[in-house]
Design a protein around this motif. Structure first.
Motif, PDB file in Angstrom:
ATOM      1  N   UNK A   1      -6.950   6.250   1.308  1.00  0.00           N
ATOM      2  CA  UNK A   1      -6.946   7.443   2.121  1.00  0.00           C
ATOM      3  C   UNK A   1      -6.906   8.817   1.180  1.00  0.00           C
ATOM      4  N   UNK A   2      -6.850  10.184   1.765  1.00  0.00           N
ATOM      5  CA  UNK A   2      -6.759  11.370   1.421  1.00  0.00           C
ATOM      6  C   UNK A   2      -5.715  12.299   1.566  1.00  0.00           C
ATOM      7  N   UNK A   3      -5.829  12.817   0.403  1.00  0.00           N
ATOM      8  CA  UNK A   3      -4.554  13.936  -0.102  1.00  0.00           C
ATOM      9  C   UNK A   3      -5.070  14.729  -0.738  1.00  0.00           C
ATOM     10  N   UNK A   4      -4.299  16.245  -0.438  1.00  0.00           N
ATOM     11  CA  UNK A   4      -4.301  17.214  -1.279  1.00  0.00           C
ATOM     12  C   UNK A   4      -2.496  18.554  -0.904  1.00  0.00           C
ATOM     13  N   UNK A   5      -2.985  18.552  -1.989  1.00  0.00           N
ATOM     14  CA  UNK A   5      -1.284  19.618  -1.865  1.00  0.00           C
ATOM     15  C   UNK A   5      -1.885  20.839  -2.574  1.00  0.00           C
ATOM     16  N   UNK A   6      -0.953  22.202  -2.333  1.00  0.00           N
ATOM     17  CA  UNK A   6      -1.656  23.064  -2.708  1.00  0.00           C
ATOM     18  C   UNK A   6       0.294  23.783  -2.491  1.00  0.00           C
ATOM     19  N   UNK A   7       0.748  25.147  -3.378  1.00  0.00           N
ATOM     20  CA  UNK A   7       2.022  25.509  -3.778  1.00  0.00           C
ATOM     21  C   UNK A   7       1.230  26.844  -2.961  1.00  0.00           C
ATOM     22  N   UNK A   8       2.068  27.736  -1.756  1.00  0.00           N
ATOM     23  CA  UNK A   8       0.936  28.792  -1.103  1.00  0.00           C
ATOM     24  C   UNK A   8       1.038  30.103  -2.080  1.00  0.00           C
ATOM     25  N   UNK A   9       2.628  29.831  -1.913  1.00  0.00           N
ATOM     26  CA  UNK A   9       3.176  31.262  -2.382  1.00  0.00           C
ATOM     27  C   UNK A   9       4.625  30.679  -3.476  1.00  0.00           C
ATOM     28  N   UNK A  10       3.668  31.307  -4.987  1.00  0.00           N
ATOM     29  CA  UNK A  10       4.065  30.891  -6.228  1.00  0.00           C
ATOM     30  C   UNK A  10       5.532  31.564  -6.407  1.00  0.00           C
ATOM     31  N   UNK A  11       5.294  32.732  -5.648  1.00  0.00           N
ATOM     32  CA  UNK A  11       6.997  33.134  -6.412  1.00  0.00           C
ATOM     33  C   UNK A  11       8.041  32.304  -4.948  1.00  0.00           C
ATOM     34  N   UNK A  12       7.726  30.857  -4.953  1.00  0.00           N
ATOM     35  CA  UNK A  12       9.104  30.455  -3.080  1.00  0.00           C
ATOM     36  C   UNK A  12       9.705  29.820  -4.237  1.00  0.00           C
TER      37      UNK A  12
ATOM     38  N   UNK B   1       0.624  -1.618   0.613  1.00  0.00           N
ATOM     39  CA  UNK B   1       0.001  -0.048  -0.092  1.00  0.00           C
ATOM     40  C   UNK B   1       0.962   0.944   0.128  1.00  0.00           C
ATOM     41  N   UNK B   2       2.017   0.950   0.864  1.00  0.00           N
ATOM     42  CA  UNK B   2       2.482   2.843   0.830  1.00  0.00           C
ATOM     43  C   UNK B   2       3.001   2.716  -0.547  1.00  0.00           C
ATOM     44  N   UNK B   3       4.290   2.032  -0.974  1.00  0.00           N
ATOM     45  CA  UNK B   3       4.086   1.783  -2.698  1.00  0.00           C
ATOM     46  C   UNK B   3       3.323   2.428  -3.230  1.00  0.00           C
ATOM     47  N   UNK B   4       2.118   1.713  -3.060  1.00  0.00           N
ATOM     48  CA  UNK B   4       1.228   2.089  -4.788  1.00  0.00           C
ATOM     49  C   UNK B   4       0.349   3.609  -4.146  1.00  0.00           C
ATOM     50  N   UNK B   5       0.464   4.106  -3.268  1.00  0.00           N
ATOM     51  CA  UNK B   5       0.048   5.536  -2.547  1.00  0.00           C
ATOM     52  C   UNK B   5       1.373   6.205  -2.329  1.00  0.00           C
ATOM     53  N   UNK B   6       2.548   5.796  -2.368  1.00  0.00           N
ATOM     54  CA  UNK B   6       3.564   6.881  -2.187  1.00  0.00           C
ATOM     55  C   UNK B   6       3.478   7.262  -3.742  1.00  0.00           C
ATOM     56  N   UNK B   7       3.885   6.675  -5.198  1.00  0.00           N
ATOM     57  CA  UNK B   7       4.347   7.036  -6.103  1.00  0.00           C
ATOM     58  C   UNK B   7       3.141   7.321  -7.006  1.00  0.00           C
ATOM     59  N   UNK B   8       1.875   6.649  -6.235  1.00  0.00           N
ATOM     60  CA  UNK B   8       0.352   8.152  -7.046  1.00  0.00           C
ATOM     61  C   UNK B   8      -0.238   9.028  -6.352  1.00  0.00           C
ATOM     62  N   UNK B   9       0.024   9.196  -5.066  1.00  0.00           N
ATOM     63  CA  UNK B   9       0.268  10.453  -5.092  1.00  0.00           C
ATOM     64  C   UNK B   9       1.569  11.633  -5.119  1.00  0.00           C
ATOM     65  N   UNK B  10       2.793  11.038  -5.181  1.00  0.00           N
ATOM     66  CA  UNK B  10       3.755  11.734  -5.178  1.00  0.00           C
ATOM     67  C   UNK B  10       3.740  12.265  -6.529  1.00  0.00           C
ATOM     68  N   UNK B  11       3.005  11.598  -7.550  1.00  0.00           N
ATOM     69  CA  UNK B  11       3.389  11.945  -9.260  1.00  0.00           C
ATOM     70  C   UNK B  11       2.265  13.085  -8.878  1.00  0.00           C
TER      71      UNK B  11
END
Length: 418
Positions: free
Chosen positions: A404-415, A244-254
């Motif tokens: 599992x549930x994840x999300x991500x966002x770059x809060x400061x695009x200049x950083x 599960x770690x391998x499948x989630x890790x690759x998919x979410x990281x991508x």
């Protein structure tokens, strides 16, 4: 000398040997001999990477040993010999009950284990809104931590040492305020003069807003033979956890790297701004020192002082960077220091290898640089596993599905820039 220190010293020797080989390559050297030397240096670096994987395994083993040797928190404190009035079910940990569920299923596990498992599920539901799947059981905290930790091996975007992690017990949308006030500066005014800024004075702060949701991910079916589940020699929990770690890790990281938003998270590369575009053409994939320096200085110095400031690229790009020298003849890549405990660096900044990043090619974004902590990875603490006993019974198999549930966002695009 510890095994980890010994391995680090071997890495330092391999790095020195590889550099000595590369130093033999001069502009007037025969092409065949240059190719041979390049191949030798690549072998040395490949051995360096193998040792790095072993170092990481040794570090994980040391951490696990420390946890196993920790005192039992259920042991009575003091010397008055207080009697333990808990029931058998109370003495069973959530981890023990969940392992029993994985091996035997709900109907096959001991009644006290089943009671403890149900109680843990009810406690979790009372603290959070919704569950990822019907009929599943939430993974206990310690086991979930092991899965999340293993996921880091499949992508740096899930490493809180690279990005910033926000773990929540609930999955509703979070609105995150953003601000960019880098263009405003303080000004001088006279005594007893009203603050009524002219056009060249700082004005009101401009706030924006970005959202963090909770995209639902699934590992898909992980089929296990009944014999494997019944074999006490095999650690079924570890087999499932690693898969599960391998499948989630690759998919979410991508998705956290190059995701396009809307139906998946926004990736850090997608949200980053362009810092520098080199003169690369379709005929020759190149990456030179000037490209790296230009990208480095396209990021504001304030971000470059941030402790999370780093490079990110894939392994093939790292291979190119290892062979680049600065104007003084020094390699811009420096291996990890065994004694000082310093990480490997590129031009003095640490880096993360992310296989989801693009390779060097025309119109690609192979390298990003900046304050990585400005990218927030939102994780809902509700990783659950469903065991299917009947669906593949005729094949002598049981199946597991993780959610599992994840999300991500770059809060400061200049950083962060590419």
């Amino acid at each position: 000398m510890t095994i980890i220190t010994e391995l680090r010293q071997k890495q330092e020797k391999l790095a020195a040997d590889a550099r000595a080989i590369l130093d033999q390559i001069t502009p007037d050297l025969d092409e065949a001999r240059a190719a041979e030397l390049n191949e030798q240096s690549d072998k040395a670096f490949a051995e360096f990477d193998k040792l790095e994987e072993r170092v990481q395994r040794e570090e994980r083993a040391a951490e696990m040993a420390a946890r196993l040797n920790a005192p039992d928190p259920r042991r009575p404190l003091g010397s008055n010999g207080t009697a333990d009035t808990r029931s058998i079910a109370d003495d069973i940990t959530a981890e023990d009950a969940f392992r029993s569920y994985l091996v035997h299923g709900v109907n096959g596990m001991p009644s006290e284990h089943r009671a403890r498992l149900v109680r843990a599920r009810d406690e979790n539901r009372a603290q959070s809104i919704g569950t990822p799947s019907a009929g599943g059981y939430t993974v206990p905290t310690t086991l979930e931590a092991e899965i999340i930790k293993s996921m880091k091996a499949w992508g740096p975007m899930l490493d809180p040492g690279v990005t910033r992690e926000l773990a929540t017990s609930m999955g509703e949308t979070i609105n995150w305020p953003t601000m960019d006030d880098t263009a405003s500066v303080a000004t001088v005014i006279g005594e007893n003069v009203e603050v009524n800024p002219p056009s060249n004075a700082p004005g009101d702060l401009a706030f924006g807003q970005k959202s963090l949701g909770a995209f639902k991910y699934t590992t898909g079916l992980i089929k296990v033979p009944l014999e494997l589940a019944q074999d006490n020699v095999v650690n079924l929990e570890q087999v499932i956890r690693d898969a599960m770690a391998q499948r989630l890790g690759r998919g979410v990281n991508a998705h956290l790297t190059t995701g396009a938003g809307t139906t998946v998270p926004w990736g850090i590369v997608t949200r980053s701004t362009e810092g520098y575009e080199n003169a690369l053409d379709t005929g020759a994939a190149a990456l030179v020192l000037d490209d790296m320096i230009e990208l480095e200085h396209s990021v504001d110095p304030a971000y470059r002082l941030d402790p999370s400031c780093a490079w990110m690229f894939n392994d093939s790009t790292l291979k190119r960077l290892r062979k680049i020298k600065d104007l003084d003849g020094n390699y811009i890549w420096q291996p990890a220091a065994a004694i000082a405990g310093q990480p490997a660096t590129i031009l003095g900044y640490r880096y993360a290898v992310n296989q989801a990043a693009a390779s060097v090619a025309f119109d690609a974004k192979p390298v990003i640089f900046g304050a990585m902590s400005r990218y927030i990875v939102r994780r809902v603490r509700e990783l659950s596993i469903v065991r299917l006993d009947e669906r593949y019974a005729e094949f002598g198999q049981i199946a597991f599905i993780g959610f599992a549930r994840f999300d991500g966002e770059l809060m400061d695009t200049g950083a962060v820039k590419h």
